[in-house]
Design an enzyme around this catalytic site. Structure first.
Site, PDB file in Angstrom:
ATOM      1  N   ASP A 140      10.018   7.897 -11.124  1.00  0.00           N
ATOM      2  CA  ASP A 140       9.515   7.405  -9.902  1.00  0.00           C
ATOM      3  C   ASP A 140       7.939   7.513 -10.184  1.00  0.00           C
ATOM      4  O   ASP A 140       7.300   6.491 -10.026  1.00  0.00           O
ATOM      5  CB  ASP A 140       9.611   8.682  -8.904  1.00  0.00           C
ATOM      6  CG  ASP A 140       8.798   8.500  -7.644  1.00  0.00           C
ATOM      7  OD1 ASP A 140       9.205   7.554  -6.672  1.00  0.00           O
ATOM      8  OD2 ASP A 140       7.476   9.121  -7.577  1.00  0.00           O
ATOM      9  N   GLU A 175       0.710  -1.208  -0.052  1.00  0.00           N
ATOM     10  CA  GLU A 175      -0.013   0.060  -0.090  1.00  0.00           C
ATOM     11  C   GLU A 175       0.900   1.372   0.081  1.00  0.00           C
ATOM     12  O   GLU A 175       0.456   2.396  -0.717  1.00  0.00           O
ATOM     13  CB  GLU A 175      -1.029   0.004   1.267  1.00  0.00           C
ATOM     14  CG  GLU A 175      -1.953   1.124   1.155  1.00  0.00           C
ATOM     15  CD  GLU A 175      -2.684   1.357   0.153  1.00  0.00           C
ATOM     16  OE1 GLU A 175      -3.790   0.397  -0.008  1.00  0.00           O
ATOM     17  OE2 GLU A 175      -2.600   2.060  -0.872  1.00  0.00           O
ATOM     18  N   LYS A 235       5.373   4.077 -10.488  1.00  0.00           N
ATOM     19  CA  LYS A 235       4.094   3.783  -9.630  1.00  0.00           C
ATOM     20  C   LYS A 235       2.974   3.681 -10.552  1.00  0.00           C
ATOM     21  O   LYS A 235       2.119   2.946  -9.982  1.00  0.00           O
ATOM     22  CB  LYS A 235       3.984   5.091  -9.028  1.00  0.00           C
ATOM     23  CG  LYS A 235       4.944   5.516  -7.776  1.00  0.00           C
ATOM     24  CD  LYS A 235       4.783   6.900  -7.002  1.00  0.00           C
ATOM     25  CE  LYS A 235       5.717   7.270  -5.941  1.00  0.00           C
ATOM     26  NZ  LYS A 235       5.953   8.586  -5.744  1.00  0.00           N
TER      27      LYS A 235
HETATM   28  N1  HSE Z   1       9.932  11.127  -4.199  1.00  0.00           N
HETATM   29  C1  HSE Z   1       8.430  10.664  -4.121  1.00  0.00           C
HETATM   30  C2  HSE Z   1       7.742  12.011  -4.182  1.00  0.00           C
HETATM   31  C3  HSE Z   1       7.788  10.309  -2.809  1.00  0.00           C
HETATM   32  O1  HSE Z   1       8.022  13.105  -4.471  1.00  0.00           O
HETATM   33  O2  HSE Z   1       6.468  11.847  -4.621  1.00  0.00           O
HETATM   34  C4  HSE Z   1       8.165   8.980  -2.528  1.00  0.00           C
HETATM   35  O3  HSE Z   1       7.521   7.993  -3.356  1.00  0.00           O
END
Ligand code: HSE
Length: 444
Positions: free
Chosen positions: A198, A126, A202
Site C-alpha cells: 500500500d 487527492e 502511494k
Molecule cells: N490501508 C491504508 C492505511 C488506508 O492503513 O493507511 C487507505 O489507504
C-alpha cells in the site's frame, strides 16, 4: 444549475462523500451546487443510515457512468477491476473522474492520464494518498516552482499504529496486529498494509507527481514490517531511534539533467530507524505525514489523518469542487483546454536506480558467541569493506533466541553505499563466532 455527480461505491468513504453532498450547509456555496444523481452499490436493497433517495441506488456501475445526468464520476470501489475499466469508460464518455484508488493509479496511471489528455478531462486523485492530508494538489501546484530533492513519508496508518504500539508497549508484532484487526484498524487480510504494498502504491504516485514522470510501480524495492521483532524496536529506542515504515523517493545526481535524459530516482519502502528528533519520528498511531524537501522551499511537512470516512471524503469532495469550479469558470463547456498543473501532465522521464548504489546508514543486530575478540573481528570486517561504524553496543541477552554464552551485538554504521555494506555483512556472516545476522534495518 446543479452539477451532477455519480458515485461508484457507498462504503466507508462513499458514505462520507454522500454525507457532505447531502449536508452542504456551512460549507463553500459550490458544495450546494453538486447534486448526487446516481450511486452504484453492491446491494441496493440494504438498509443505510444516510438520508439518500433509494431511487438513486443501482447495482449497475456502468449505468451510473453512462447516465447523461452524471457529469462527474467518483470512483470509490477500490481494487483493480472493475475500477480501472469504469474510470476509462467515464473518460471515454468525456466525463471527469475523481478517485481514491491508489492501486489503479500506481499501476495504470499512465494509461489513464493518456486517455484523459486525449479526451480533455481531469482525473483527480487527492484522496489516493494520505487520506485527508492535502498532498497531491500541493505537489502539483503549490510546490510547482521547486526542484524536489526528496519526498519521504509515513503513508500507511495501519503499520504506523502497529509500530507505535510496539514501541510504547514493547509488544510483539503478531499480538498488536491481532488486536488491530479486532479493533477494525487492520483489514482481515492485512497483506497490502503490513508487507508495504500500500505504501509502495502511494510513493509511486507521489514520486510521479514530484518528479514529473511516471515511476514503474513494480520496480519499487518494498519491505514491510511483518518480520520486525519487538527487540529491534526496543534496542532502537535505547539507541535514540524510532522504527517507522518509511516510503522514500529521492532524486540522485545534481537535479539538472541533459534535455531528454531520464531523471535517476531511488524509490523504496522499508522499516527505517529515524532519529528521535526527525520530523517523521513524532507521527504516532494511524496518522500519516509526508515530508517534502525542495529547492528553494526547504523542508515542508504535511500531517494528519491518513484514512477514515471523514478525512478521505474531505479530499474527494475537494477534487469534485476543483472540477466543478473549472466548469463554472468555463461556462460548463466540455473540451475546454486543461490546466497543465491540475492535469499533472508528465513532462519528463524517470528511471529507478539500482538499489545497491544508494547510500544510507544501517542498523544490524548480530547473534554471536560472547568471547574475546568478537567485536574486534566484526569491526575489521566492516573496516575492510570501507564501512565506518558509528556505534557498536553489546546488549544483555533476553533469553529467547540467544544460546547460553551468547551475546547480541548491535552496530549502527555511518552512511555507506549499500553494496559495500552487503560485502561487510557477507564477511561477518562467515565468521565462526557469528551465529546469525538477526536483523538488518536502514537508518536515516
Ligand atoms: N490501508 C491504508 C492505511 C488506508 O492503513 O493507511 C487507505 O489507504
Amino acid at each position: 444549475m446543479t452539477i451532477g455527480v455519480g458515485l461508484l461505491g457507498l462504503g466507508t468513504v462513499g458514505a462520507g462523500v454522500a454525507a457532505i453532498l447531502l449536508g452542504p450547509e456551512g460549507r463553500h456555496p459550490l458544495v450546494a451546487e453538486l447534486e448526487l444523481k446516481r450511486v452504484a452499490v453492491r446491494d441496493p436493497a440494504r438498509a443505510r443510515p444516510l438520508a439518500l433517495d433509494p431511487a438513486l441506488l443501482t447495482s449497475n456501475a456502468e449505468a451510473v457512468v453512462d447516465d447523461p445526468a452524471v457529469e462527474i464520476v467518483v470512483e470509490l470501489i477500490g481494487g483493480l477491476e472493475p475500477a480501472r475499466s469504469l474510470i476509462l469508460r467515464a473518460i471515454a464518455a468525456g466525463k471527469p473522474v475523481v478517485t481514491a484508488n491508489k492501486a489503479v493509479i500506481a499501476r495504470y496511471g499512465e494509461e489513464i492520464a493518456a486517455a484523459a489528455a486525449e479526451q480533455g478531462v481531469y482525473v483527480l486523485i487527492e484522496a489516493a494518498v494520505g487520506g485527508g492530508i492535502p498532498i497531491i494538489e500541493p505537489l502539483k501546484q503549490s510546490l510547482g516552482g521547486n526542484r524536489i530533492q526528496r519526498v519521504s513519508g509515513i503513508i500507511n496508518g495501519t503499520t504506523n499504529y502497529i509500530l507505535s504500539r510496539m514501541a510504547d508497549e514493547g509488544a510483539a508484532y503478531g499480538d498488536v496486529l491481532a488486536d488491530a484487526q479486532r479493533l477494525g484498524y487492520a483489514e482481515a487480510d492485512p497483506a497490502a498494509d503490513v508487507q508495504g504494498g500500500d505504501a509502495a502504491d502511494k510513493i509511486a504516485i507521489l514520486a510521479g507527481l514530484a518528479y514529473g514522470g511516471a515511476v514503474p510501480r513494480s520496480a519499487i524495492a518494498t519491505e514491510g514490517i511483518d518480520r520486525l521483532q519487538a527487540r529491534d524496536v526496543a534496542y532502537a529506542a535505547q539507541l535514540g531511534f524510532v522504527v517507522k515504515l518509511v516510503a522514500t523517493a529521492e532524486r540522485l545526481g545534481d537535479g539538472v539533467e541533459e534535455p531528454g535524459a531520464a531523471i535517476p530516482l531511488d524509490v523504496r519502502v522499508h522499516p527505517t530507524l529515524l532519529p528521535k528528533h526527525h520530523p517523521l519520528a513524532g507521527v504516532h498511531g494511524v496518522n500519516n505525514a509526508i515530508l517534502v524537501e525542495g529547492d528553494p522551499v526547504g523542508q515542508v511537512m504535511f500531517y494528519g489523518p491518513g484514512a477514515g470516512a471523514g478525512p478521505t471524503a474531505s479530499a474527494v469532495v475537494a477534487d469534485i469542487l476543483n472540477i466543478a469550479g473549472i466548469r463554472r469558470a468555463t461556462g460548463n463547456q466540455a473540451g475546454a483546454p486543461l490546466d497543465p498543473l491540475l492535469a499533472a501532465s508528465s513532462w519528463r522521464r524517470c528511471r529507478l536506480v539500482d538499489g545497491s548504489t544508494s547510500r544510507h546508514r544501517n542498523y544490524v543486530r548480530l547473534q554471536t558467541r560472547d568471547q574475546a575478540g568478537v567485536i574486534g573481528r566484526i569491526g575489521t570486517c566492516f573496516g575492510d569493506a570501507g564501512v565506518s561504524i558509528q556505534s557498536i553496543v553489546q546488549f544483555e541477552g533476553q533469553g529467547d533466541g540467544i544460546e547460553a554464552g551468547g551475546a547480541e551485538i548491535v552496530v549502527i554504521t555511518h552512511e555507506v553505499e549499500e553494496g559495500r555494506f552487503r560485502a561487510a555483512l557477507a564477511a561477518i556472516e562467515a565468521l565462526t563466532e557469528v551465529e546469525a545476522v538477526a536483523a538488518c534495518l536502514r537508518t536515516l
